[in-house]
Design a protein around this motif. Sequence first.
Motif, PDB file in Angstrom:
ATOM      1  N   MET A  70       0.826  -1.204   0.000  1.00 23.20           N
ATOM      2  CA  MET A  70       0.000   0.000   0.000  1.00 23.20           C
ATOM      3  C   MET A  70       0.862   1.256   0.000  1.00 23.20           C
ATOM      4  N   VAL A  71       1.970   1.216   0.724  1.00 25.41           N
ATOM      5  CA  VAL A  71       2.873   2.373   0.774  1.00 25.41           C
ATOM      6  C   VAL A  71       3.484   2.609  -0.600  1.00 25.41           C
ATOM      7  N   VAL A  72       3.852   1.529  -1.303  1.00 31.36           N
ATOM      8  CA  VAL A  72       4.402   1.665  -2.655  1.00 31.36           C
ATOM      9  C   VAL A  72       3.363   2.281  -3.578  1.00 31.36           C
ATOM     10  N   MET A  73       2.095   1.826  -3.471  1.00 28.52           N
ATOM     11  CA  MET A  73       1.025   2.402  -4.297  1.00 28.52           C
ATOM     12  C   MET A  73       0.835   3.882  -3.980  1.00 28.52           C
ATOM     13  N   GLU A  74       0.894   4.237  -2.724  1.00 26.90           N
ATOM     14  CA  GLU A  74       0.707   5.634  -2.318  1.00 26.90           C
ATOM     15  C   GLU A  74       1.842   6.507  -2.834  1.00 26.90           C
ATOM     16  N   LYS A  75       3.072   5.985  -2.806  1.00 27.51           N
ATOM     17  CA  LYS A  75       4.206   6.763  -3.310  1.00 27.51           C
ATOM     18  C   LYS A  75       4.072   7.032  -4.800  1.00 27.51           C
ATOM     19  N   ARG A  76       3.470   6.105  -5.542  1.00 28.51           N
ATOM     20  CA  ARG A  76       3.260   6.312  -6.972  1.00 28.51           C
ATOM     21  C   ARG A  76       2.230   7.408  -7.219  1.00 28.51           C
ATOM     22  N   ASN A  77       1.281   7.559  -6.294  1.00 27.48           N
ATOM     23  CA  ASN A  77       0.184   8.502  -6.482  1.00 27.48           C
ATOM     24  C   ASN A  77       0.408   9.837  -5.789  1.00 27.48           C
ATOM     25  N   THR A  78       1.632  10.198  -5.456  1.00 24.90           N
ATOM     26  CA  THR A  78       1.870  11.422  -4.687  1.00 24.90           C
ATOM     27  C   THR A  78       1.568  12.686  -5.466  1.00 24.90           C
ATOM     28  N   ASP A  79       1.587  12.654  -6.807  1.00 22.71           N
ATOM     29  CA  ASP A  79       1.329  13.852  -7.598  1.00 22.71           C
ATOM     30  C   ASP A  79      -0.134  13.960  -8.011  1.00 22.71           C
ATOM     31  N   SER A  80      -0.975  13.121  -7.535  1.00 23.06           N
ATOM     32  CA  SER A  80      -2.360  13.106  -7.973  1.00 23.06           C
ATOM     33  C   SER A  80      -3.209  14.110  -7.192  1.00 23.06           C
ATOM     34  N   GLN A  81      -4.490  14.092  -7.497  1.00 28.61           N
ATOM     35  CA  GLN A  81      -5.469  14.948  -6.817  1.00 28.61           C
ATOM     36  C   GLN A  81      -5.506  14.634  -5.323  1.00 28.61           C
ATOM     37  N   ASN A  82      -5.306  13.373  -4.960  1.00 22.60           N
ATOM     38  CA  ASN A  82      -5.333  12.983  -3.556  1.00 22.60           C
ATOM     39  C   ASN A  82      -4.251  13.689  -2.757  1.00 22.60           C
ATOM     40  N   SER A  83      -3.094  13.855  -3.350  1.00 25.29           N
ATOM     41  CA  SER A  83      -2.008  14.548  -2.675  1.00 25.29           C
ATOM     42  C   SER A  83      -2.382  16.005  -2.411  1.00 25.29           C
ATOM     43  N   PHE A  84      -3.061  16.623  -3.359  1.00 30.29           N
ATOM     44  CA  PHE A  84      -3.522  18.006  -3.188  1.00 30.29           C
ATOM     45  C   PHE A  84      -4.525  18.108  -2.043  1.00 30.29           C
ATOM     46  N   VAL A  85      -5.443  17.160  -1.963  1.00 30.55           N
ATOM     47  CA  VAL A  85      -6.446  17.162  -0.890  1.00 30.55           C
ATOM     48  C   VAL A  85      -5.768  16.974   0.460  1.00 30.55           C
ATOM     49  N   LYS A  86      -4.779  16.078   0.505  1.00 28.76           N
ATOM     50  CA  LYS A  86      -4.050  15.876   1.757  1.00 28.76           C
ATOM     51  C   LYS A  86      -3.347  17.155   2.197  1.00 28.76           C
ATOM     52  N   ARG A  87      -2.773  17.892   1.251  1.00 29.01           N
ATOM     53  CA  ARG A  87      -2.100  19.148   1.595  1.00 29.01           C
ATOM     54  C   ARG A  87      -3.088  20.189   2.101  1.00 29.01           C
ATOM     55  N   ILE A  88      -4.254  20.262   1.479  1.00 30.91           N
ATOM     56  CA  ILE A  88      -5.285  21.209   1.936  1.00 30.91           C
ATOM     57  C   ILE A  88      -5.691  20.880   3.364  1.00 30.91           C
ATOM     58  N   PHE A  89      -5.939  19.603   3.640  1.00 25.51           N
ATOM     59  CA  PHE A  89      -6.288  19.197   5.004  1.00 25.51           C
ATOM     60  C   PHE A  89      -5.164  19.524   5.981  1.00 25.51           C
ATOM     61  N   LEU A  90      -3.939  19.290   5.563  1.00 25.81           N
ATOM     62  CA  LEU A  90      -2.786  19.579   6.416  1.00 25.81           C
ATOM     63  C   LEU A  90      -2.718  21.068   6.752  1.00 25.81           C
ATOM     64  N   VAL A 119      -4.447  16.022  21.018  1.00 23.33           N
ATOM     65  CA  VAL A 119      -3.461  14.987  20.686  1.00 23.33           C
ATOM     66  C   VAL A 119      -3.835  14.327  19.355  1.00 23.33           C
ATOM     67  N   ALA A 120      -5.130  14.065  19.148  1.00 18.72           N
ATOM     68  CA  ALA A 120      -5.577  13.489  17.874  1.00 18.72           C
ATOM     69  C   ALA A 120      -5.287  14.436  16.715  1.00 18.72           C
ATOM     70  N   THR A 121      -5.429  15.741  16.939  1.00 15.37           N
ATOM     71  CA  THR A 121      -5.121  16.720  15.899  1.00 15.37           C
ATOM     72  C   THR A 121      -3.639  16.661  15.534  1.00 15.37           C
ATOM     73  N   VAL A 122      -2.785  16.596  16.545  1.00 12.56           N
ATOM     74  CA  VAL A 122      -1.339  16.510  16.285  1.00 12.56           C
ATOM     75  C   VAL A 122      -1.006  15.218  15.533  1.00 12.56           C
ATOM     76  N   LEU A 123      -1.640  14.111  15.910  1.00  8.02           N
ATOM     77  CA  LEU A 123      -1.389  12.842  15.222  1.00  8.02           C
ATOM     78  C   LEU A 123      -1.826  12.914  13.758  1.00  8.02           C
ATOM     79  N   GLN A 124      -2.966  13.573  13.504  1.00 11.02           N
ATOM     80  CA  GLN A 124      -3.411  13.707  12.116  1.00 11.02           C
ATOM     81  C   GLN A 124      -2.472  14.604  11.323  1.00 11.02           C
ATOM     82  N   ILE A 125      -1.980  15.665  11.945  1.00 13.02           N
ATOM     83  CA  ILE A 125      -1.024  16.545  11.264  1.00 13.02           C
ATOM     84  C   ILE A 125       0.240  15.770  10.896  1.00 13.02           C
TER      85      ILE A 125
END
Length: 196
Positions: A70-90, A119-125
Motif C-alpha cells: 500500500m505504501v508503494v502504491m501511495e508513493k506512486r500517487n503522490t502527484d495526484s489529486q489525492n495529494s492536493f487534498v491531503k495538503r489542503i487538510f494539512l 493529541v488526535a489533531t497533532v497525530l493527524q497533522i
Amino acid sequence: MSKYTVNNMVALMYAGIDHAIPGNGGANCTQFSSIKQRVIETAFATVIGATLVCYACTMIRLDFDNIKNMVVMEKRNTDSQNSFVKRIFLVLLCIVFGIELGFKFSTKSLIFLLNPCHVATVLQIIALAAPPSKWVVILFRFQWYMLSGATLALLFPVINTRFVSSTFRNFPCEFHLLLLVFFSAAVSNTFASVLL
C-alpha cells in the motif's frame, strides 16, 4: 535575569485556569475522594488496563507485507489529486491548531493541550505531513480510536471555560476538521494506503 525560568514556564501551563469554575479543578476536585479510594481505584484500573493491553497485543495482527504494498502504491500517487487534498487538510489543520495553541498561550492554560482531541489533531497533522510509510499507516489507524472524543465534544461542548470570544468559533472547527479528514479518508482514495 531571564524571563524563561521554571516558575514562569510552569505558570504558562496552568496559571490561567480558574478553579472557581465547576469541573475545572481546585480544592473541591482534589478533596472529592479520599487517598485510600484513589489508590484502590488507580490500582484496579491499572490491573484491568494492563490485562486488556496484554490481551490486545496478542490479538494484533499487522500484515506488514500488505502495508508495504500500500505504501508503494501511495508513493506512486503522490502527484495526484489525492495529494492536493491531503495538503489542503494539512494546511487547514495546522491553521486551526495554531490558533488553538495561541489561545492556550494567551490564557496561560497550556495543560489543556494534552486533551485527547488536541493529541488526535497533532497525530493527524503528523500523518498528513509524513511521507507514506508503514508507521504512518499505523499512526493513522491508531488515531482513529481517538475520534470518538471529537464527536462527543461536538455533541456535548464544554465552553464555560472559554473566555476569549474567538475560541467559540475555533472550538468546533478543530473537531469538524478531525472528523472531515476521517470521513474523507473513508469515502475516497485520498488516504488509500491508510484505509486498507
